[in-house]
Enzyme design. Structure first.
Site, PDB file in Angstrom:
ATOM      1  N   GLU A 146       4.722   3.982  -7.690  1.00 54.27           N
ATOM      2  CA  GLU A 146       6.178   3.911  -7.583  1.00 54.27           C
ATOM      3  C   GLU A 146       6.678   2.565  -8.091  1.00 54.27           C
ATOM      4  OE1 GLU A 146       9.797   3.934  -4.295  1.00 54.27           O
ATOM      5  OE2 GLU A 146       7.754   4.400  -3.646  1.00 54.27           O
ATOM      6  N   ASP A 161      -7.485   6.028   6.138  1.00 57.83           N
ATOM      7  CA  ASP A 161      -7.231   7.464   6.061  1.00 57.83           C
ATOM      8  C   ASP A 161      -5.754   7.657   5.724  1.00 57.83           C
ATOM      9  OD1 ASP A 161      -6.755  10.171   6.505  1.00 57.83           O
ATOM     10  OD2 ASP A 161      -8.068  10.273   8.248  1.00 57.83           O
ATOM     11  N   HIS A 219      15.750  -0.175  -9.348  1.00 57.84           N
ATOM     12  CA  HIS A 219      14.938   0.970  -9.758  1.00 57.84           C
ATOM     13  C   HIS A 219      15.160   1.336 -11.216  1.00 57.84           C
ATOM     14  CE1 HIS A 219      14.115   1.526  -5.468  1.00 57.84           C
ATOM     15  NE2 HIS A 219      13.140   2.314  -5.844  1.00 57.84           N
TER      16      HIS A 219
END
Length: 412
Positions: free
Chosen positions: A102, A306, A397
């Site tokens: 991302e 995990d 972004h």
């Protein structure tokens, strides 16, 4: 018009299916990985060239971590920081590895870490520790279930002995009890050292339940997990009672540095904070913050945790104060943070290196890693909140998170 016979489904075994190649005697090697990739290429046409580039990994080292191995998922790792942490177990300036695809994520966390560090750093503390397995016992009446609960409380010492006989590091601290009709749900709570502990507690609790089944004076049946342990999913019981570690990270943001680096005023930030907390309550969100899962997922992947435990670990509670000085107090509490520095994927080469980068590899380091996680989450919360309030979110972004083919990118 003619007629056709109805199609009658056949009973019995279906046509023999094609099996994925396996070698029961030695399945973790390049030869078997190549055989599986060839099968997949024949079936789908996918070349799997990059998947097959295992780099320096020896497939033999992956035994216990993966089955039907075919190659590696290559995820970029960036680094953010330095982040100053004034914790009980993590102290100093940390450079934090974040594995993500991302765009803008690493830059955002880096920005938050700069603000926190220049304001004096983050104070962290692990305040509780508890990993669960939650069996359920079934009876023919509610009274029998109630009496069983009394019996369990009276025999806690023997139950603990049976559970702890299966583990060197796990310790049974208490057993919570919850009744529904003729069902008695138990929540076995453990400390698990530097392991995450889901498998450890499963094995220990099974041994305890078998002892209970032999020793209890009457008929009973049980299921090892009645779902009250809420493994790999968010739940409110974890918010209240802790799963993994409950960790707090807190900092005081200097109002002048906040204005200089983020372009927002502390009072304005606090005003909008009340609005977003109300929105989180309206939505019934698992967090009243912004995006704890972003930083945790990236840290988990980089350090061999995990990844599915992000479902529990991302739950967070943020609390803020506008101080009389005009500075801004901000804390984040992670009530169900599940991390390890031993076992699982933490010993794999890439993941081990990332843990070493943090000084959190091996025994005795899990509490330090938990504090790094909480401080990192706080940095992300601060950065994103300021970006939204300061109207820099979309622009960031656009500049960093858009991968337009053929277009130049400015990643500074």
């Amino acid at each position: 018009m003619g007629t056709t016979d109805p199609v009658v489904p056949t009973r019995g075994r279906a046509e023999k299916r094609e099996r994925i190649p396996r070698d029961p005697s030695d399945d973790h090697n390049h030869r078997m990985a190549g055989a599986r990739r060839r099968l997949l290429t024949e079936r789908t046409g996918a070349a799997l060239r990059h998947v097959g580039e295992a780099g320096t990994y020896d497939p033999a080292a992956l035994k216990g971590n993966i089955e039907n191995f075919i190659g590696m998922a290559q995820i970029p790792i960036g680094v953010a920081g330095p982040l100053r942490i004034n914790g009980e177990h993590a102290r100093g300036d940390f450079l934090v590895p974040l594995a993500t695809t991302e765009g803008a994520l690493v830059a955002g966390y880096n920005r938050g870490m700069r603000l926190l560090t220049e304001s004096g750093g983050v104070t962290t503390a692990v305040v509780e520790e508890s990993m669960q397995r939650g069996p359920v016992f079934s009876f023919d009446s509610a009274l029998r279930a109630r009496d069983f609960g009394v019996w369990v409380a009276e025999h806690f010492t023997e139950i603990r002995k049976a559970a702890e006989a299966t583990t060197r590091h796990g310790r049974l601290t208490d057993i919570g009890q919850y009744q529904v009709g003729p069902l008695r749900y138990l929540r076995f709570n453990y400390t698990t050292g530097d392991a995450a502990g889901q498998n450890m507690t499963g094995k220990a609790t099974r041994a305890a339940c078998e002892w209970i089944k032999r020793a209890f004076p009457g008929e009973l049946s049980y299921l090892l997990s009645g779902n009250i342990d809420t493994d790999k999913k968010h739940s409110h019981v974890n918010m209240l009672l802790t799963r993994g570690r409950r960790v707090v990270a807190e900092a005081v943001l200097d109002r002048r540095i906040l204005r200089e680096l983020m372009g927002v005023d502390a009072a304005e930030l606090f005003r909008w904070r009340q609005v977003t907390m109300t929105g989180a309550a309206l939505a019934g969100a698992a967090s009243n913050g912004a995006h704890a899962a972003n930083g945790l997922a990236a840290l988990f992947i980089a350090t061999g945790q995990d990844a599915a435990s992000v479902a529990e670990s991302h739950a967070s509670l943020t609390y803020t104060r506008l101080l009389d000085s005009g500075d801004y107090y901000w804390s984040v509490t992670l009530p169900a943070l599940i991390v390890a520095t031993c076992g699982g994927g933490t010993g794999l080469p890439t993941q081990r290196e990332c843990l070493e980068l943090l000084g959190c590899a091996g025994p005795g380091k899990a509490a330090g890693l938990a504090e790094v996680c909480a401080a990192t989450v706080l940095a992300g919360e601060v950065s994103l909140a300021c970006a939204v309030v300061g109207d820099a979110w979309v622009d960031a972004h656009e500049r960093l998170g858009r991968n337009r083919p053929g277009a130049p990118r400015d990643d500074r």
